[in-house]
Design a protein around this motif. Structure first.
Motif, mmCIF file in Angstrom:
data_model
loop_
_atom_site.group_PDB
_atom_site.id
_atom_site.type_symbol
_atom_site.label_atom_id
_atom_site.label_comp_id
_atom_site.label_asym_id
_atom_site.label_seq_id
_atom_site.Cartn_x
_atom_site.Cartn_y
_atom_site.Cartn_z
ATOM 1 N N ALA A 226 0.835 -1.208 0.000
ATOM 2 C CA ALA A 226 0.000 0.000 0.000
ATOM 3 C C ALA A 226 0.865 1.251 0.000
ATOM 4 C CB ALA A 226 -0.920 -0.012 1.224
ATOM 5 N N ASN A 229 2.554 1.613 -3.531
ATOM 6 C CA ASN A 229 1.694 1.792 -4.710
ATOM 7 C C ASN A 229 0.780 3.010 -4.625
ATOM 8 O OD1 ASN A 229 2.441 -0.412 -6.448
ATOM 9 N ND2 ASN A 229 1.669 -1.752 -4.850
ATOM 10 N N MET A 230 0.270 3.299 -3.429
ATOM 11 C CA MET A 230 -0.620 4.468 -3.320
ATOM 12 C C MET A 230 0.175 5.750 -3.555
ATOM 13 S SD MET A 230 -3.574 4.702 -0.460
ATOM 14 C CE MET A 230 -3.681 6.319 0.268
ATOM 15 N N PHE A 312 -5.847 2.224 -1.985
ATOM 16 C CA PHE A 312 -5.181 0.930 -2.168
ATOM 17 C C PHE A 312 -5.949 -0.084 -1.332
ATOM 18 C CE2 PHE A 312 -2.499 -2.616 -1.218
ATOM 19 C CZ PHE A 312 -1.796 -2.819 -2.389
ATOM 20 N N TRP A 318 -5.775 -0.622 -6.763
ATOM 21 C CA TRP A 318 -5.354 0.710 -6.333
ATOM 22 C C TRP A 318 -5.488 1.713 -7.470
ATOM 23 C CZ3 TRP A 318 -2.080 -3.171 -7.731
ATOM 24 C CH2 TRP A 318 -0.984 -2.883 -8.529
#
Ligand code: UT7
Length: 334
Positions: A226, A229-230, A312, A318
């Motif tokens: 998270a 990727n976020m 995410f 996401w």
């Protein structure tokens, strides 16, 4: 070119407040651990027997209609991002349409866990941009208490119940949804899931006894994915659209964990005062967090504000959406 503008917001959280101290009576945890690891102080729980996800969103959609001065009969389409629908089928969208009297609408549910609202918003925006529809309601909501194991301290402290709804309408003044980047990677399904109840493992006495109908999360693995990727997708949508930190008025980050939200704002170069936060009061309401942020911050939002919505969640799923806010929230009555 027609854009899909958010023209009204409604929200709902149940009345019952479950504090960290209350949870410490159920599982081996404490306020200090929960606050320092997640930022959560309390969450809302829908306790009334016989009440489900659709009941919460009847309030939210009715608020939105009242604010906009329209009726349920004006709605063309209603999309619900949720993983805790009232029933396996029919869809919660159908049930909400029936309960509010949206007789001219059709609808469907969309399952993308914590990214449910942004996936549904991107989908709904297409029906406006093509000129097909004039009024699309997009909902993000979850009744997480229905699938939480209140003997598992690694999950029950994080999640809560609630959600919100937005109305999408055509705009020709340039405001509205500008762009989105959405992603999914099914490899992540082994870190955040509910084992039983679907076609893979239908309910049996054994699945109930083994507590397989509850959320299971490998917290650290989800956290690591998270946080990267976020932050990355939020930076990417800025780069793609030549936006600098000065251009952004607000970040509305999925309220998974205060530390993940801070890392995202940091990666975007945003100061903390541009980050919407309400995790301390509602916890993680899965698909509900982003509409609940818009609902809470509506009064502070100004026409033309650039807002980045980012999420995410389970799947993994996401993404980020860039929205130019379409109205002055300070002028809206509750
Ligand atoms: O929204 C959908 C996506 N979900 C997320 O983004 C959640 C991402 N993950 C997280 O936010 C964090 O991983 C958690 C908040 C779930 C957990 O925080 P953490 O810092 O990753 O803790 P941990 O899982 O590494 O556990 C650290 C310790 C462990 O004890 P030992 O092994 O060090 O002795 C856990 O057993 O904390 C223990 N622990 C708890 N202690 C008190 C786990 N849960 C609790 C608890 N109270 N509720």
């Amino acid at each position: 070119m027609i854009k899909a503008a958010i023209t009204a917001v409604g929200g709902y959280v149940p009345d019952f407040v479950m504090t960290n101290d209350e949870l410490a009576k159920l599982v081996d945890t404490n306020d200090e651990w929960i606050t320092s690891r997640t930022g959560i102080k309390e969450r809302r729980i829908l306790k009334e027997p016989g009440k489900a996800t659709s009941d919460m969103m009847v309030f939210a959609v009715e608020e939105l209609l009242r604010k906009r001065g329209i009726t349920a009969l004006d709605i063309d389409l209603l999309i619900v991002g949720t993983i805790t629908g009232d029933l396996i089928f029919p869809s919660t969208a159908n049930i909400i349409c029936d309960k509010i009297g949206a007789k001219n609408a059709w609808g469907y549910d969309l399952a993308a866990a914590c990214s449910g609202f942004i996936f549904a918003l991107a989908t709904g925006s297409q029906f406006i941009e093509t000129g097909k529809y004039k009024k699309v309601v997009v909902i993000g909501v979850d009744k997480m208490s229905a699938i939480l194991d209140y003997e598992d301290r690694t999950t029950c402290v994080i999640f809560g119940d609630g959600g919100g709804a937005v109305l999408l309408e055509p705009s020709e003044d340039g405001n509205g949804i500008q762009d989105f980047i959405l992603k999914s990677d099914g490899c992540g399904r082994k870190y955040l899931y509910q084992t039983a109840g679907g076609s893979l493992m239908p309910p049996t006495h054994e699945t109930v006894e083994k507590r397989l109908h509850f959320v299971h999360q490998e917290g650290q693995a989800v956290f690591k994915n998270a946080v990267v990727n976020m932050a990355e997708v939020s930076a990417d949508i800025m780069t793609k659209n030549h936006l600098t930190a000065d251009d952004i008025a607000w970040l509305a980050p999925h309220q998974a964990n205060k530390r993940i939200c801070e890392a995202t704002a940091n990666r975007m170069g945003l100061s903390p005062d541009k980050m919407m936060m309400n995790i301390e009061r509602y916890g993680n309401t899965t698909a509900g967090t982003i509409p609940l942020l818009l609902w809470d911050y509506e009064k502070q939002l100004k026409k033309g504000d650039n807002i980045i919505l980012s999420a995410f969640g389970g799947g993994f799923t996401w993404g980020s959406i860039w929205v130019k806010w379409a109205y002055d929230g300070s002028k809206v009555g509750k």
